[in-house]
Design a protein around this motif. Structure first.
Motif: not given
Lengths: 469, 469
Positions: A105, A140, A143-144, A449, A453, A456, B404, B407-410
């Motif tokens: 990302r 990941l 989840a998002e 989750e 994370l 990730a 953070l 999921p969108n943060a990592l």
């Protein structure tokens, strides 16, 4: 006192008898789940919106959609979800992405496509992409996506069989395409390996209720005509969809004109590639003849506004594509530097704003149209319109509840405007896929989750280190 | 047992004595609040980013910014906020909006500006806007803005004194401009009334720590030269900022060229209006000469990408404006049909994507630049750069914590990329304005949210009914 109590009891018994008489319990049909009390945005052919509506679910299907009173009179249900203060919609469809790239990302942004691919993405993928990487990236992403109301996604990556396993474990619906490119990739070193892998993959998932195994030749510039034919043969043998990038960048058009004396779409048509099994991502550099061909052949197109803006690929002629009769869906594309998230509600918002500014006309593409692109038109674009994309009896029970209880949600003058321009991924609080509740009040029920994370973060460090050496 | 207890006590006393010896309690400075353990994105002149950093606050000011160990060694604090797993940033600045229009959120979309204003907005405002309406709209807006990390906003509307009271009650910082137009508006029927209202308003808020009372002549097409001069005289008397729409639409440019033989900016310069007290919203139709003038005169510009796309106003030449030395901030504009939310993080994302696609160059405007526009450049644009916009000793303690842990943060490879492209308003979990915690773990502490949401629903019904009759 005693007589008053007796009177109350008598009234209660009477009411019970009356209710029993009006709608005998034994005449009600059984449902597994009834969602009742919300504003049901059906996205059916007439775009019915039902205030105080309800949806009944049995197994993985919708068995009833109507006003709450009507559905509650008809069904007894094992479970209920109170949807008051919510919109109830068919789940969103992310028509184009590369989910394991969540682990990359925003690896690099604000550089040209060439520099991004050659200096960052390809080296990072070569050094890091394994089946294990793909599994964690898919988790990941799942989840998002669930958190933003996506219930179905179309993916193109490597180790797609592992992606299918993880997608199914997350309870999501997927059109999952094993990538084919004319050079060695992380999972297959040559076409023989790709053929063996893909055939096994397509066989394995035949008839699965959630997973539609597909083949994904990257594009006309990374796949020869022979590769495209081989892919097509394989896909047709297993009735599998074909996912491909089409007319994404100007160079692709220019090169095709030079090499094939035809636009990418006209070249694909000439070699017999276009048909109602093809999902074409992007479709930016398409002219009127191309659009007519895409419509005639029943090809679905997927528009990716974030990616197209981020990489400065161009503005897809979405209104013209829709006018030509093409089903156009919406996608996030991959999150490694061409978005950098998997938030389909942002694409809904962007799709309309991008057309307005591009045409200098606020009427260019409206709120209702973009909500269609995220639901029923998106379902048609990925050729699953008989299964998903609207809330109708007989369709899969892929349903999301969007909370109208945050400041950004109020007041609401128009449902489609609110969905397109004011509501956010975070307002989605409950997600049901194939009748299974995968998120309730923003709690994920099918994914671990915390562990995802942590992984990730770990992959972030690993990828950074891999690029330093 | 007794001896073991004694031993434990001795060790504890010893540890205390040792700690006391190393950093004597009495030598530590007092702070009211220390935020420690996060990644502190200072936005100072060198754009320092401090891993495991900390910020110390006393009264309404920042008294220390540094590594956690350093700050914790220097300060004792009455309260602590653990910022591990968070970004710590200066609060975002929404440089242009019309907050009470939250109550008209998405009243009408997907129509031309003319139809929108004449058939919907002006009638709705004429029939509904009262001081009470403005108060509830401001409360709703404050809730939405705090939830998205905005700590300061610049507003232009009617009954601005009531907006100031509600802004202060919400604990927010505002540059609040009473609107002047050359026709009767909800609060003032003529210039004499406007003068009386505005003068009282400017006097009342002199020296307030949160409220900067301002004057807001709408634009050169709704204010005569005389009005502009009168506004300027009033503003200068009270050292008040002037907020104005400048060069927002093509028609404004064309009409000005025809009537004034000058662009809007050059006309404003000719009549002596431009100066370091002016905040100019939009600045889309500005040429190189205009940009040079804006820079020379110290005018701040505010870019509103959502609004400019939504209304198809045009694309502001933001990179050229920045290159000319103009401070360019970011704004949401009003939420009635030109956005439809007050989410500044979406404007950060959009600002960069819009430039990339407009110039067909992914390098056109980068992530770091747009984060600057939301913070320090935004502060400069509204002429409050000495007070806010960065985390530095002596500045106001306007601070946000961004989680953070979603999921969108990592993973996170680059802080600015993550802020611009992946993190969302919903990831902001704690907001401090002038040292006061106004949101903690997404719970608003200065606003009665349930009551505000109920009122928003009520006003929605009332406005709808008013337009039906």
């Amino acid at each position: 006192m005693k007589s008053r109590l007796l009177y109350v009891c008598a009234v209660l018994v009477g009411a019970g008898a009356f209710a029993g008489f009006a709608i005998p319990q034994e005449k009600k049909e059984h449902a597994d789940l009834v969602i009742a009390g919300g504003t049901v945005v059906t996205m059916d052919a007439d775009r019915h919106i039902l205030e105080d509506g309800a949806v009944a679910i049995k197994g993985d299907q919708v068995v009833g959609v109507g006003k709450r009173a009507e559905i509650e009179a008809k069904y007894t249900a094992a479970a209920h979800i109170d949807a008051h203060g919510h919109l109830v919609l068919p789940g969103f469809i992310n028509g184009h992405t590369h989910v394991p790239m969540t682990l990359l990302r925003g690896l690099k942004n604000d550089v040209t496509l060439d520099v991004w691919l050659k200096n960052y993405i390809f080296p990072a993928e070569a050094k890091n992409v394994t089946e294990e990487f793909v599994r964690w990236g898919t988790r990941l992403a799942a989840a998002e996506m669930i958190r933003s109301g996506v219930t179905t996604f179309a993916d193109m990556y490597y180790f797609e069989d592992a992606i299918a396993e993880e997608t199914k474990a997350a309870g999501m619906r997927g059109i999952l395409g094993e990538s084919w490119l004319d050079f060695p990739v992380p999972d297959n070193k040559n076409e023989a390996e790709a053929t063996a892998y893909t055939e096994k993959f397509l066989k394995r998932w035949q008839g699965d209720p959630l997973i539609h195994a597909a083949v994904a030749p990257h594009s006309i510039y990374l796949c020869s005509q022979k590769t495209l034919h081989d892919v097509q043969t394989l896909a047709q043998k297993y009735h599998a969809p074909i996912l491909i990038h089409v007319a994404e960048i100007k160079k692709e058009l220019d090169d095709s004109l030079a090499q094939n004396q035809a636009t990418p779409v006209q070249y694909l048509n000439r070699i017999g590639f276009l048909g109602p099994d093809v999902v074409a991502a992007h479709c930016i550099w398409v002219d009127a003849t191309d659009r007519k061909l895409l419509a005639e052949k029943g090809v679905g197109c997927v528009h990716n506004p974030s990616s197209n803006m981020m990489l400065a690929s161009g503005v897809a002629p979405v209104p013209e594509e829709r006018a030509a009769g093409i089903a156009v869906g919406l996608g996030t594309d991959g999150p490694a530097g061409s978005n950098n998230d998997l938030d389909l509600m942002e694409e809904i918002d962007l799709a309309t704003k991008l057309q307005k500014i591009n045409k200098m006309d606020p009427r260019a593409l409206g709120a209702k149209s973009v909500v269609e692109m995220a639901t029923i038109a998106g379902a048609t674009a990925v050729h699953l319109e008989k299964e998903i994309g609207s809330l109708e009896t007989g369709k899969k029970a892929d349903i999301i509840l969007i909370n109208l209880g945050e400041p950004n949600a109020l007041p609401m003058y128009d449902v489609y405007s609110q969905l397109a321009y004011a509501l956010k991924a975070n307002d989605v609080d409950t997600v049901i896929i194939g009748g299974r509740v995968v998120m309730r009040d923003r709690k994920l029920l099918t994914l671990r989750e915390t562990e995802i994370l942590a992984k990730a973060r770990e992959y972030g460090k690993r990828v950074t280190a891999s690029l330093e050496h």
